[in-house]
Enzyme design. Structure first.
Site, mmCIF file in Angstrom:
data_model
loop_
_atom_site.group_PDB
_atom_site.id
_atom_site.type_symbol
_atom_site.label_atom_id
_atom_site.label_comp_id
_atom_site.label_asym_id
_atom_site.label_seq_id
_atom_site.Cartn_x
_atom_site.Cartn_y
_atom_site.Cartn_z
ATOM 1 N N HIS A 105 1.010 -1.115 -0.058
ATOM 2 C CA HIS A 105 0.038 0.157 -0.136
ATOM 3 C C HIS A 105 0.737 1.259 0.110
ATOM 4 O O HIS A 105 1.944 1.249 0.621
ATOM 5 C CB HIS A 105 -0.837 -0.037 1.137
ATOM 6 N N ASP A 162 -7.891 -5.351 -0.073
ATOM 7 C CA ASP A 162 -8.591 -6.328 -0.931
ATOM 8 C C ASP A 162 -7.871 -7.508 -1.063
ATOM 9 O O ASP A 162 -8.525 -8.469 -1.926
ATOM 10 C CB ASP A 162 -7.645 -5.703 -2.458
HETATM 11 C C1 SDX Z 1 -6.195 0.216 -2.611
HETATM 12 O O1 SDX Z 1 -4.405 4.610 -1.951
HETATM 13 C C2 SDX Z 1 -5.363 3.983 -1.307
HETATM 14 O O2 SDX Z 1 -5.785 4.315 -0.254
HETATM 15 C C3 SDX Z 1 -5.963 2.848 -2.031
HETATM 16 C C4 SDX Z 1 -6.954 1.923 -1.228
HETATM 17 C C5 SDX Z 1 -8.177 2.974 -1.048
HETATM 18 O O3 SDX Z 1 -8.972 2.530 -0.202
HETATM 19 O O4 SDX Z 1 -8.659 3.745 -1.831
HETATM 20 O O5 SDX Z 1 -6.475 1.548 -0.164
HETATM 21 C C6 SDX Z 1 -7.272 0.792 -2.207
HETATM 22 O O6 SDX Z 1 -6.046 0.558 -3.934
HETATM 23 C C7 SDX Z 1 -5.298 -0.753 -1.979
HETATM 24 C C8 SDX Z 1 -3.930 -1.387 -2.871
HETATM 25 C C9 SDX Z 1 -4.443 -2.412 -3.954
HETATM 26 N N1 SDX Z 1 -3.612 -2.684 -4.769
HETATM 27 C C10 SDX Z 1 -2.889 -3.960 -4.810
HETATM 28 O O7 SDX Z 1 -3.195 -4.757 -3.925
HETATM 29 C C11 SDX Z 1 -1.945 -4.271 -5.835
HETATM 30 C C12 SDX Z 1 -0.734 -4.818 -5.362
HETATM 31 N N2 SDX Z 1 -0.024 -3.591 -4.834
HETATM 32 C C13 SDX Z 1 1.106 -2.980 -5.303
HETATM 33 O O8 SDX Z 1 0.752 -2.637 -6.766
HETATM 34 C C14 SDX Z 1 1.562 -1.684 -4.546
HETATM 35 O O9 SDX Z 1 1.795 -2.168 -3.402
HETATM 36 C C15 SDX Z 1 0.607 -0.542 -4.607
HETATM 37 C C16 SDX Z 1 0.299 -0.082 -6.030
HETATM 38 C C17 SDX Z 1 -0.499 -0.745 -3.993
HETATM 39 C C18 SDX Z 1 1.438 0.645 -3.917
HETATM 40 O O10 SDX Z 1 2.402 1.017 -4.906
HETATM 41 P P1 SDX Z 1 3.434 2.099 -4.406
HETATM 42 O O11 SDX Z 1 3.282 2.794 -3.361
HETATM 43 O O12 SDX Z 1 3.856 2.928 -5.547
HETATM 44 O O13 SDX Z 1 4.803 1.109 -4.033
HETATM 45 P P2 SDX Z 1 5.940 0.672 -5.010
HETATM 46 O O14 SDX Z 1 5.184 0.206 -6.138
HETATM 47 O O15 SDX Z 1 6.971 1.880 -5.128
HETATM 48 O O16 SDX Z 1 6.549 -0.381 -4.002
HETATM 49 C C19 SDX Z 1 7.382 -0.028 -3.126
HETATM 50 C C20 SDX Z 1 8.410 -1.446 -3.494
HETATM 51 C C21 SDX Z 1 8.769 -1.703 -5.072
HETATM 52 O O17 SDX Z 1 9.881 -2.599 -4.894
HETATM 53 P P3 SDX Z 1 11.306 -1.546 -5.151
HETATM 54 O O18 SDX Z 1 10.980 -1.107 -6.287
HETATM 55 O O19 SDX Z 1 11.421 -0.688 -4.004
HETATM 56 O O20 SDX Z 1 12.190 -2.476 -5.424
HETATM 57 O O21 SDX Z 1 7.664 -2.661 -2.887
HETATM 58 C C22 SDX Z 1 7.563 -3.571 -4.158
HETATM 59 C C23 SDX Z 1 7.751 -2.746 -5.407
HETATM 60 O O22 SDX Z 1 8.222 -3.472 -6.392
HETATM 61 N N3 SDX Z 1 5.996 -3.815 -4.154
HETATM 62 C C24 SDX Z 1 5.692 -5.366 -4.288
HETATM 63 C C25 SDX Z 1 4.045 -5.089 -4.069
HETATM 64 N N4 SDX Z 1 3.830 -3.779 -3.689
HETATM 65 C C26 SDX Z 1 4.904 -3.168 -3.774
HETATM 66 N N5 SDX Z 1 6.025 -6.207 -4.389
HETATM 67 C C27 SDX Z 1 5.498 -7.531 -4.644
HETATM 68 N N6 SDX Z 1 4.152 -7.665 -4.503
HETATM 69 C C28 SDX Z 1 3.599 -6.316 -4.257
HETATM 70 N N7 SDX Z 1 2.065 -6.340 -4.028
#
Ligand code: SDX
Length: 427
Positions: A305, A362
């Site tokens: 998140h 989720d």
């Molecule tokens: C919702 O914003 C809100 O409030 C949203 C929400 C709401 O109520 O409105 O809470 C609802 O959207 C919840 C999130 C649902 N999405 C997912 O579950 C999809 C999987 N999650 C990821 O796509 C990700 O965690 C996000 C999109 C939710 C957050 O992405 P960020 O904040 O841009 O973080 P990031 O992509 O920069 O990740 C940081 C690191 C990265 O690695 P590095 O580049 O630092 O090496 O963590 C890794 C990412 O690769 N990472 C993951 C991961 N999520 C982040 N690695 C593996 N699996 C994951 N799920």
């Protein structure tokens, strides 16, 4: 004079006021920065940017805290109802019994759609994704209420908000009915907001539909968990669309479009599809390894998140609700065991621990919704149904702010500098 943030740029020193909220990080007010320095700030994805001032919802991502108008989500989920929480978000205080009754009566009497909208559904392919239908139908509502919606008029904003909150269950249920080729059911004003939705979704004209109280309560709690969440991507979309003075129904349609993405609200559908693909616990490690592999675009859906760097408090409530639904329906789902095991393995893995990746709202929701009878394609529709109250509350807060301006970010330009046109025979 409060705290000042000092900046040195271009050989000159600048100071900007630090503003304090009631709780949470201070902000540096940089509204004069470009005028004084000739420089922009640069923050793609807005990881360090506060886009507005708001009094609706507060999230402490490190502590896993979520407050709606100061009330913790766990207390609202346990003691409140979606209608009461909707009143709280819209009005700032918990309602008295009479205020709640009046609000529920108002919402109940706006649940019907203009009859012409029913034919609008017929234009969609039978296999259209229900979120595509939601985008289209909610956007189409702007055609039915455009000339009667002066957003400068608080009363017009109030009735638009009530119409949207009231009609989303009807629109969502009709999207489902259309996808399964069953007739639409009209709302039944004798039922609760959530009971009415369940009946319009799962009832058929050929027989009486009995709302199961435990399912109604679980569904209502799931709506509470999704009601609002600060300045997430879809809420920011609604605010940006609304900042130009656009029709509120069209703004909500924009929010629905943004929510649909798998990185946002579409994650509940993607998470269940991921659990189905994993299948049994023995296959979990392979997917954990894929999620950690930078060369693999696969991510654990329902994990991580932007704000929560701790357990999403909504996921905690979702998991306990899941157990209640299984017990009420006397069902179980092997995917629940797979999800629990996946969480356990991921949280013990240094990769997820270091990046502070935890289950979010989720991760478990799809298993519950599936047990209640929703197809995965309806999961994000339910998220949009519930989030509508947050979107309209945030939209109202923005429009009624006397200092409100149209949102217009700038950029770091890296394209070609000016050059002269070359006629085609000279290229
Ligand atoms: C919702 O914003 C809100 O409030 C949203 C929400 C709401 O109520 O409105 O809470 C609802 O959207 C919840 C999130 C649902 N999405 C997912 O579950 C999809 C999987 N999650 C990821 O796509 C990700 O965690 C996000 C999109 C939710 C957050 O992405 P960020 O904040 O841009 O973080 P990031 O992509 O920069 O990740 C940081 C690191 C990265 O690695 P590095 O580049 O630092 O090496 O963590 C890794 C990412 O690769 N990472 C993951 C991961 N999520 C982040 N690695 C593996 N699996 C994951 N799920």
């Amino acid at each position: 004079m409060g705290d000042q943030a000092k900046l040195s740029a271009g050989g000159a020193d600048f100071e900007y006021p630090v503003l304090k909220g009631s709780v949470g990080p201070d902000v540096i007010d940089i509204r004069k920065l470009y005028g004084q320095t000739g420089k922009f700030t640069f923050d793609p994805g807005f990881t360090s940017t506060a886009s507005c001032e708001s009094a609706l919802t507060y999230i402490d991502g490190d502590e896993g805290v979520l407050l709606h108008r100061g009330y913790p989500i766990g207390q609202l989920a346990e003691h409140s109802s979606f209608m009461e929480t909707s009143y709280l978000l819209l009005n700032g205080e918990l309602p008295s019994k009479d205020e709640l009754a009046t609000f529920e009566n108002t919402i109940t009497r706006h649940t019907m759609l203009h009859e012409q909208l029913a034919t609008f559904y017929r234009g969609f392919r039978r296999d259209a994704h229900p979120m595509a239908i939601m985008c289209g139908v909610v956007g189409a509502l702007s055609a039915f209420y455009h000339d009667s919606t002066d957003i400068a008029d608080p009363e017009h904003r109030k009735i638009s908000s009530h119409r949207l909150i009231a009609k989303m269950p009807t629109i969502a249920a009709m999207a489902y009915k259309y996808s399964v080729g069953q007739p639409f059911l009209y709302p039944d004003n004798k039922l609760s907001y959530t009971g009415n939705f369940l009946r319009m979704t799962f009832g058929v004209p050929a027989e009486e539909y009995e709302v199961i109280p435990a399912v109604e309560k679980a569904m209502d709690r799931i709506f509470i968990l999704h009601a609002d969440h600060e300045q997430n991507a879809s809420t920011s979309t609604v605010r940006l669309a609304g900042s130009s003075g656009a029709n509120p129904f069209a703004c909500i349609a924009a929010g629905i479009a943004c929510l649909w993405g798998p990185a946002h609200g579409g994650a509940n559908e993607a998470a269940l599809n991921m659990l189905k693909e994993i299948g049994t616990p023995d296959r979990i490690q392979h997917y954990i390894d894929r999620a950690k592999d930078k060369s693999d675009p696969f991510r654990l859906m329902g994990f991580g998140h932007r704000v929560y760097k701790n357990y999403d408090p909504r996921a905690t409530v979702m998991q306990s609700t899941l157990r209640e639904v299984f017990e009420a329906l006397n069902v179980t789902d092997p995917l629940f065991e797979t999800a629990l095991r996946l969480e356990e393995i991921a949280l013990s893995d240094p990769y997820f621990a270091e990046k502070k990746l935890f289950p979010n709202v989720d991760f478990y929701s799809g298993i519950i919704l599936s047990a209640i009878g929703f197809p995965t394609t309806m999961f994000t529709v339910l998220f949009a149904l519930a989030r509508t109250v947050g979107w309209v509350a945030q939209w109202n807060e923005m429009i009624s702010d006397p200092g409100q301006k149209i949102g217009r970010p700038r950029q770091l330009y890296t394209g070609p500098t000016q050059r002269d046109y070359v006629p085609v025979d000279k290229r």
